[in-house]
Design a protein around this motif. Structure first.
Motif, PDB file in Angstrom:
ATOM      1  N   ALA A   1     -40.692  -7.097   8.633  1.00 52.81           N
ATOM      2  CA  ALA A   1     -40.184  -8.491   9.339  1.00 52.81           C
ATOM      3  C   ALA A   1     -40.881  -9.869   9.427  1.00 52.81           C
ATOM      4  CB  ALA A   1     -42.261  -8.256  10.781  1.00 52.81           C
ATOM      5  N   SER A   2     -41.585 -10.427   8.552  1.00 51.32           N
ATOM      6  CA  SER A   2     -41.261 -11.570   7.491  1.00 51.32           C
ATOM      7  C   SER A   2     -39.731 -11.814   6.926  1.00 51.32           C
ATOM      8  CB  SER A   2     -42.629 -11.869   6.337  1.00 51.32           C
ATOM      9  OG  SER A   2     -42.499 -12.493   6.043  1.00 51.32           O
ATOM     10  N   ARG A   3     -39.827 -11.482   6.417  1.00 54.27           N
ATOM     11  CA  ARG A   3     -38.305 -11.759   5.236  1.00 54.27           C
ATOM     12  C   ARG A   3     -37.362 -11.909   6.247  1.00 54.27           C
ATOM     13  NH1 ARG A   3     -37.079  -9.983   0.308  1.00 54.27           N
ATOM     14  NH2 ARG A   3     -35.528 -10.405   0.722  1.00 54.27           N
ATOM     15  N   ALA A   4     -36.920 -10.572   7.951  1.00 56.97           N
ATOM     16  CA  ALA A   4     -36.338 -10.673   9.251  1.00 56.97           C
ATOM     17  C   ALA A   4     -36.264 -12.139   9.894  1.00 56.97           C
ATOM     18  CB  ALA A   4     -37.044  -9.818   9.800  1.00 56.97           C
ATOM     19  N   ILE A   5     -37.895 -12.765   9.425  1.00 51.30           N
ATOM     20  CA  ILE A   5     -37.988 -13.546  10.225  1.00 51.30           C
ATOM     21  C   ILE A   5     -37.606 -14.936   9.868  1.00 51.30           C
ATOM     22  CG2 ILE A   5     -39.823 -15.407  11.631  1.00 51.30           C
ATOM     23  CD1 ILE A   5     -39.186 -12.459  12.967  1.00 51.30           C
ATOM     24  N   ASP A   6     -37.454 -15.429   8.092  1.00 50.13           N
ATOM     25  CA  ASP A   6     -37.382 -16.071   7.781  1.00 50.13           C
ATOM     26  C   ASP A   6     -35.302 -16.117   7.599  1.00 50.13           C
ATOM     27  OD1 ASP A   6     -39.524 -16.429   6.885  1.00 50.13           O
ATOM     28  OD2 ASP A   6     -39.536 -15.591   4.896  1.00 50.13           O
ATOM     29  N   ALA A   7     -34.820 -15.008   7.714  1.00 49.38           N
ATOM     30  CA  ALA A   7     -33.398 -14.596   7.476  1.00 49.38           C
ATOM     31  C   ALA A   7     -32.645 -15.294   8.719  1.00 49.38           C
ATOM     32  CB  ALA A   7     -33.112 -13.450   6.647  1.00 49.38           C
TER      33      ALA A   7
ATOM     34  N   GLU B   1     -35.180  -0.583   0.090  1.00 47.07           N
ATOM     35  CA  GLU B   1     -33.086  -0.152   0.805  1.00 47.07           C
ATOM     36  C   GLU B   1     -33.879  -1.434   2.361  1.00 47.07           C
ATOM     37  OE1 GLU B   1     -30.438   1.707   1.555  1.00 47.07           O
ATOM     38  OE2 GLU B   1     -31.532   1.413  -0.916  1.00 47.07           O
ATOM     39  N   GLU B   2     -34.301  -0.737   2.620  1.00 46.02           N
ATOM     40  CA  GLU B   2     -34.671  -1.519   4.439  1.00 46.02           C
ATOM     41  C   GLU B   2     -34.505  -2.831   4.337  1.00 46.02           C
ATOM     42  OE1 GLU B   2     -37.304  -1.236   8.512  1.00 46.02           O
ATOM     43  OE2 GLU B   2     -38.228  -0.272   6.400  1.00 46.02           O
ATOM     44  N   LEU B   3     -34.859  -3.529   3.537  1.00 46.76           N
ATOM     45  CA  LEU B   3     -34.025  -4.977   3.435  1.00 46.76           C
ATOM     46  C   LEU B   3     -32.630  -5.377   2.935  1.00 46.76           C
ATOM     47  CD1 LEU B   3     -37.399  -6.435   0.963  1.00 46.76           C
ATOM     48  CD2 LEU B   3     -36.758  -6.778   3.642  1.00 46.76           C
ATOM     49  N   LYS B   4     -32.360  -4.828   1.966  1.00 49.38           N
ATOM     50  CA  LYS B   4     -31.070  -4.784   1.043  1.00 49.38           C
ATOM     51  C   LYS B   4     -30.048  -4.014   2.331  1.00 49.38           C
ATOM     52  CE  LYS B   4     -28.106  -1.053  -1.145  1.00 49.38           C
ATOM     53  NZ  LYS B   4     -28.422  -0.480  -1.843  1.00 49.38           N
ATOM     54  N   ARG B   5     -30.213  -3.507   4.015  1.00 48.57           N
ATOM     55  CA  ARG B   5     -29.857  -2.562   4.157  1.00 48.57           C
ATOM     56  C   ARG B   5     -30.105  -4.346   5.761  1.00 48.57           C
ATOM     57  NH1 ARG B   5     -30.266   3.468   5.702  1.00 48.57           N
ATOM     58  NH2 ARG B   5     -30.100   4.802   3.591  1.00 48.57           N
ATOM     59  N   ILE B   6     -31.351  -4.947   6.012  1.00 49.00           N
ATOM     60  CA  ILE B   6     -31.454  -5.878   7.159  1.00 49.00           C
ATOM     61  C   ILE B   6     -30.548  -6.661   7.222  1.00 49.00           C
ATOM     62  CG2 ILE B   6     -32.686  -4.066   8.533  1.00 49.00           C
ATOM     63  CD1 ILE B   6     -34.729  -6.175   7.925  1.00 49.00           C
ATOM     64  N   ILE B   7     -31.486  -7.450   5.811  1.00 57.10           N
ATOM     65  CA  ILE B   7     -31.672  -8.954   6.028  1.00 57.10           C
ATOM     66  C   ILE B   7     -29.980  -9.533   5.816  1.00 57.10           C
ATOM     67  CG2 ILE B   7     -31.700 -10.184   3.960  1.00 57.10           C
ATOM     68  CD1 ILE B   7     -34.801  -9.532   5.812  1.00 57.10           C
ATOM     69  N   PRO B   8     -28.556  -8.602   4.944  1.00 57.21           N
ATOM     70  CA  PRO B   8     -27.665  -9.683   5.741  1.00 57.21           C
ATOM     71  C   PRO B   8     -27.261  -9.822   6.288  1.00 57.21           C
ATOM     72  CG  PRO B   8     -27.984  -8.523   3.364  1.00 57.21           C
ATOM     73  CD  PRO B   8     -28.885  -7.455   3.741  1.00 57.21           C
ATOM     74  N   VAL B   9     -27.385  -8.759   7.328  1.00 57.42           N
ATOM     75  CA  VAL B   9     -27.272  -8.857   8.282  1.00 57.42           C
ATOM     76  C   VAL B   9     -27.315  -9.571   9.547  1.00 57.42           C
ATOM     77  CG1 VAL B   9     -26.737  -7.115  11.043  1.00 57.42           C
ATOM     78  CG2 VAL B   9     -26.468  -5.966   8.308  1.00 57.42           C
ATOM     79  N   ILE B  10     -28.700  -9.590   9.528  1.00 57.27           N
ATOM     80  CA  ILE B  10     -29.687 -10.933  10.191  1.00 57.27           C
ATOM     81  C   ILE B  10     -29.265 -11.750   9.945  1.00 57.27           C
ATOM     82  CG2 ILE B  10     -31.719 -11.637  10.483  1.00 57.27           C
ATOM     83  CD1 ILE B  10     -33.179  -8.909  10.549  1.00 57.27           C
ATOM     84  N   GLU B  11     -28.870 -12.343   8.336  1.00 55.94           N
ATOM     85  CA  GLU B  11     -28.387 -13.829   7.987  1.00 55.94           C
ATOM     86  C   GLU B  11     -27.253 -14.262   8.279  1.00 55.94           C
ATOM     87  OE1 GLU B  11     -30.562 -13.767   3.631  1.00 55.94           O
ATOM     88  OE2 GLU B  11     -28.818 -13.350   3.502  1.00 55.94           O
ATOM     89  N   THR B  12     -25.977 -13.503   8.689  1.00 58.35           N
ATOM     90  CA  THR B  12     -25.052 -13.727   8.921  1.00 58.35           C
ATOM     91  C   THR B  12     -25.011 -13.563  10.630  1.00 58.35           C
ATOM     92  OG1 THR B  12     -23.903 -12.046   7.433  1.00 58.35           O
ATOM     93  CG2 THR B  12     -22.079 -12.461   9.098  1.00 58.35           C
ATOM     94  N   LEU B  13     -25.864 -12.610  11.464  1.00 60.83           N
ATOM     95  CA  LEU B  13     -25.402 -12.812  12.869  1.00 60.83           C
ATOM     96  C   LEU B  13     -26.277 -13.741  12.722  1.00 60.83           C
ATOM     97  CD1 LEU B  13     -25.923  -9.006  14.032  1.00 60.83           C
ATOM     98  CD2 LEU B  13     -24.398 -10.465  14.227  1.00 60.83           C
ATOM     99  N   ALA B  14     -27.530 -14.544  12.884  1.00 61.76           N
ATOM    100  CA  ALA B  14     -27.892 -15.502  12.604  1.00 61.76           C
ATOM    101  C   ALA B  14     -26.934 -16.871  13.153  1.00 61.76           C
ATOM    102  CB  ALA B  14     -29.169 -16.057  11.702  1.00 61.76           C
TER     103      ALA B  14
END
Length: 89
Positions: A47-53, A17-30
């Motif tokens: 943390a790992s997936r967010a850095i990758d994103a 659920e945490e990944l579903k909520r944050i990864i798309p936002v990070i990918e868009t903003l990055a």
């Protein structure tokens, strides 16, 4: 709420659920902002997936107490790590 609350007594989010909520936002903003993106988490997998994103800083609110592997993610990804503290869980 978009992310897991750090308020004392709040319920934790499941990993997926945490990944579903944050990864798309990070990918868009990055690709659109000129400021570093920080991921606030205490889960090494997040943390790992967010850095990758595209996140560039890890902010661990548990000071590595909840998931010490966050330090390994930061070292492996050569990513700055901010250590915070939290009152209770």
């Amino acid at each position: 709420m978009w992310r897991e609350s750090t308020r004392p007594g709040s319920k934790p989010l499941a990993l997926e659920e945490e990944l579903k909520r944050i990864i798309p936002v990070i990918e868009t903003l990055a690709g659109k902002v000129d400021v570093p993106i920080s991921i606030d988490t205490y889960k090494s997998a997040v943390a790992s997936r967010a850095i990758d994103a595209g996140a560039q800083i890890i902010n661990d609110i548990s000071g590595l107490h909840f998931d010490p592997a966050v330090a390994k993610v930061a070292a492996k990804q050569d990513t700055p790590l901010v250590l915070m503290h939290i009152r209770g869980t």
